[in-house]
Design a protein around this motif. Structure first.
Motif, mmCIF file in Angstrom:
data_model
loop_
_atom_site.group_PDB
_atom_site.id
_atom_site.type_symbol
_atom_site.label_atom_id
_atom_site.label_comp_id
_atom_site.label_asym_id
_atom_site.label_seq_id
_atom_site.Cartn_x
_atom_site.Cartn_y
_atom_site.Cartn_z
ATOM 1 N N SER A 1 -34.981 41.321 -41.765
ATOM 2 C CA SER A 1 -33.903 41.394 -42.745
ATOM 3 C C SER A 1 -34.473 41.862 -44.081
ATOM 4 O O SER A 1 -35.331 41.200 -44.672
ATOM 5 C CB SER A 1 -33.260 40.004 -42.898
ATOM 6 O OG SER A 1 -32.646 39.911 -44.165
ATOM 7 N N LEU A 2 -33.984 43.015 -44.536
ATOM 8 C CA LEU A 2 -34.501 43.539 -45.809
ATOM 9 C C LEU A 2 -34.112 42.645 -46.972
ATOM 10 O O LEU A 2 -34.860 42.496 -47.934
ATOM 11 C CB LEU A 2 -33.999 44.967 -46.032
ATOM 12 C CG LEU A 2 -34.662 46.019 -45.131
ATOM 13 C CD1 LEU A 2 -33.936 47.355 -45.220
ATOM 14 C CD2 LEU A 2 -36.147 46.188 -45.479
ATOM 15 N N ALA B 1 -46.949 42.322 -43.476
ATOM 16 C CA ALA B 1 -45.898 41.709 -42.643
ATOM 17 C C ALA B 1 -45.982 42.260 -41.223
ATOM 18 O O ALA B 1 -45.882 41.523 -40.240
ATOM 19 C CB ALA B 1 -44.525 41.998 -43.244
ATOM 20 N N LYS B 2 -46.215 43.557 -41.140
ATOM 21 C CA LYS B 2 -46.351 44.166 -39.817
ATOM 22 C C LYS B 2 -47.609 43.637 -39.126
ATOM 23 O O LYS B 2 -47.582 43.244 -37.954
ATOM 24 C CB LYS B 2 -46.434 45.697 -39.962
ATOM 25 C CG LYS B 2 -46.775 46.371 -38.667
ATOM 26 C CD LYS B 2 -46.933 47.870 -38.782
ATOM 27 C CE LYS B 2 -47.639 48.379 -37.533
ATOM 28 N NZ LYS B 2 -47.933 49.789 -37.581
ATOM 29 N N ASP C 1 -39.453 47.039 -35.539
ATOM 30 C CA ASP C 1 -38.439 47.134 -36.576
ATOM 31 C C ASP C 1 -39.082 47.286 -37.960
ATOM 32 O O ASP C 1 -38.611 48.066 -38.781
ATOM 33 C CB ASP C 1 -37.524 45.897 -36.515
ATOM 34 C CG ASP C 1 -36.249 46.121 -37.292
ATOM 35 O OD1 ASP C 1 -35.613 47.177 -37.102
ATOM 36 O OD2 ASP C 1 -35.906 45.262 -38.136
ATOM 37 N N ILE C 2 -40.162 46.547 -38.177
ATOM 38 C CA ILE C 2 -40.848 46.655 -39.479
ATOM 39 C C ILE C 2 -41.379 48.081 -39.656
ATOM 40 O O ILE C 2 -41.306 48.644 -40.758
ATOM 41 C CB ILE C 2 -41.994 45.613 -39.603
ATOM 42 C CG1 ILE C 2 -41.431 44.187 -39.588
ATOM 43 C CG2 ILE C 2 -42.805 45.846 -40.879
ATOM 44 C CD1 ILE C 2 -42.476 43.071 -39.616
ATOM 45 N N MET D 1 -39.364 48.717 -47.505
ATOM 46 C CA MET D 1 -39.993 47.465 -47.935
ATOM 47 C C MET D 1 -40.903 47.724 -49.140
ATOM 48 O O MET D 1 -40.977 46.900 -50.062
ATOM 49 C CB MET D 1 -40.794 46.840 -46.776
ATOM 50 C CG MET D 1 -39.903 46.245 -45.696
ATOM 51 S SD MET D 1 -40.755 46.019 -44.116
ATOM 52 C CE MET D 1 -41.830 44.643 -44.473
ATOM 53 N N SER D 2 -41.547 48.868 -49.116
ATOM 54 C CA SER D 2 -42.422 49.211 -50.222
ATOM 55 C C SER D 2 -41.600 49.413 -51.508
ATOM 56 O O SER D 2 -41.958 48.909 -52.582
ATOM 57 C CB SER D 2 -43.175 50.479 -49.839
ATOM 58 O OG SER D 2 -44.199 50.684 -50.714
ATOM 59 N N GLU D 3 -40.485 50.135 -51.381
ATOM 60 C CA GLU D 3 -39.611 50.326 -52.559
ATOM 61 C C GLU D 3 -39.139 48.980 -53.102
ATOM 62 O O GLU D 3 -39.137 48.740 -54.312
ATOM 63 C CB GLU D 3 -38.375 51.156 -52.181
ATOM 64 C CG GLU D 3 -38.664 52.640 -52.070
ATOM 65 C CD GLU D 3 -37.572 53.363 -51.278
ATOM 66 O OE1 GLU D 3 -36.426 52.865 -51.224
ATOM 67 O OE2 GLU D 3 -37.895 54.420 -50.695
#
Ligand code: GN1
Ligand code: MG
Length: 370
Positions: free
Chosen positions: A279-280, A310-311, A353-354, A361-363
């Motif tokens: 979940s973003l 996270a990955k 998914d990641i 996620m970086s942004e």
């Protein structure tokens, strides 16, 4: 629920509890140790609760070193909390020693037991329903890291060597595939292939650490959401628990592992993989909370690698479940036959998914520090 096979009265008699024994119940939310709450009643009819834990000696092979780490770390945390004017009885664990002043008791069956304070008026979470709870968990883990920032790390024993050395974890998986101890390898070719394809990832953080590009810190190393106790009234993350793996490590291990568990839209052992995703918005909540407490101490490179961590931690955990499945379930507690395989599949689905979401996620990460 796992059956209790011990003599509770014998164990309780070894510790200095206040009051008369009333009863106990089990809390089944860890994969390694077994945890119980014991209740005592004083003459004034006050009920005292204590946390009783059986230490998994198969995993923590040197209980003296383990408990020395924990006693020293909790004493240090106590001082930090006092300095901040916090409540030392609720914001950190304390070890209750035995009547003969030992940090654990060995029962007649050779099992090892320790006792902690029970954090009153608190709850734990297995899955996020209210995003604010994840934000609060992140603040708690960030604060925990900050409180231990100046802890003399050279005095800590490595309770599990190479715990988050993902390259070593990859090697363990390869070994388990080759040995195929219980003949399960042929049935999990897809999962093995998934892990093998990502071998390069396993080296990224250990290589940066080796080149001194990432700082070695005192970290928790098991930052699952259910290792934070939340206050029932305020929902703040008041106490970080499960201190067995507090060791020198990377902040990225702690961040990544929290995302692995806390930002997953499904439980760690969800069979229906369509429910599993990153979940973003939960990622954002956690990142915001974590950076609000730990942010100032992080280096540029640490921040850059937050999404990747996270990955990596999800990949690592998936490999560990798969390795244990191949070894015949000798490490993690399991409740049914293919429990480790189910957990592994959940992790690998999350990794996929990641991978699709890393840029976003970086942004989000950089937006959180602005
Ligand atoms: C174990 O004890 P628990 O359940 O908090 C494991 C972690 C894994 C986790 C996976 C000492 O943690 O490393 O990430 O399971 N702890 C140990 O859920 O191996
Ligand atoms: Mg644990």
């Amino acid at each position: 629920m796992r059956p209790a096979t011990f003599d509770i009265k014998e164990i309780c008699a070894a510790f200095k509890f206040d009051g008369d024994y009333i009863g106990f119940y089990s809390i089944d939310n860890g994969h390694i140790n077994s945890t119980y709450v014991v209740e005592f009643e004083t003459e004034l009819e006050q009920i005292n609760y204590y946390l009783l834990q059986e230490i998994n000696i198969n995993v923590f092979r040197k209980p003296d070193e383990l408990m020395q780490n924990i006693e020293n770390v909790t004493a240090y945390l106590t001082k930090q909390i006092e300095k901040e004017g916090g409540d030392v009885n609720r914001e950190t664990l304390h070890v209750y020693r035995t009547k003969d002043d030992k940090p654990y008791y060995v029962d007649k069956n050779g099992k090892y037991w320790r006792v902690y304070n029970f954090i009153t008026n608190s709850y734990t979470c297995q899955i996020i329903e209210d995003p604010l709870v994840l934000f609060n968990a992140a603040k708690a883990f960030g604060r925990f890291q900050c409180m231990l920032a100046d802890y003399p790390s050279e005095t800590l024993f490595e309770t599990i060597p190479n715990f988050h050395n993902t390259a070593v974890r990859f090697g363990d998986l390869k070994q388990a595939v080759e040995t195929d101890a219980v003949g399960r390898a042929s049935s999990v070719q897809k999962e093995i292939e998934f892990a093998f394809k990502r071998e390069k990832d396993a080296h990224v953080l250990v290589d940066l650490l080796e080149k001194n590009k990432l700082p070695l810190r005192v970290t928790h190393n098991d930052t699952k959401l259910n290792n934070v106790m939340f206050d029932k009234d305020t929902n703040e993350g008041i106490c970080v628990v499960d201190l067995d793996t507090v060791m020198p490590g990377l902040s990225l291990y702690d961040f990544g592992d929290s995302i692995r568990f806390g930002a997953n839209t499904a439980e760690e052992d969800e069979r229906d993989l369509s429910k599993v995703s990153l979940s973003l918005s939960l990622y954002e909540q956690y990142t915001r909370g974590y950076l609000s407490t730990a942010g100032k101490s992080l280096t540029e490179l640490e921040i850059k690698y937050l999404p990747f961590s996270a990955k990596l931690m999800t990949y690592e955990c998936g490999m560990r479940f798969l390795t244990d499945y191949l070894n015949g379930d000798t490490y993690f507690h399991t409740d049914y036959d293919d429990h480790n395989l189910v957990r592994c599949r959940t992790q690998f689905k999350l990794v996929e998914d990641i991978e699709k979401k890393l840029d976003t996620m970086s942004e989000i990460t950089y937006a959180c520090i602005k």
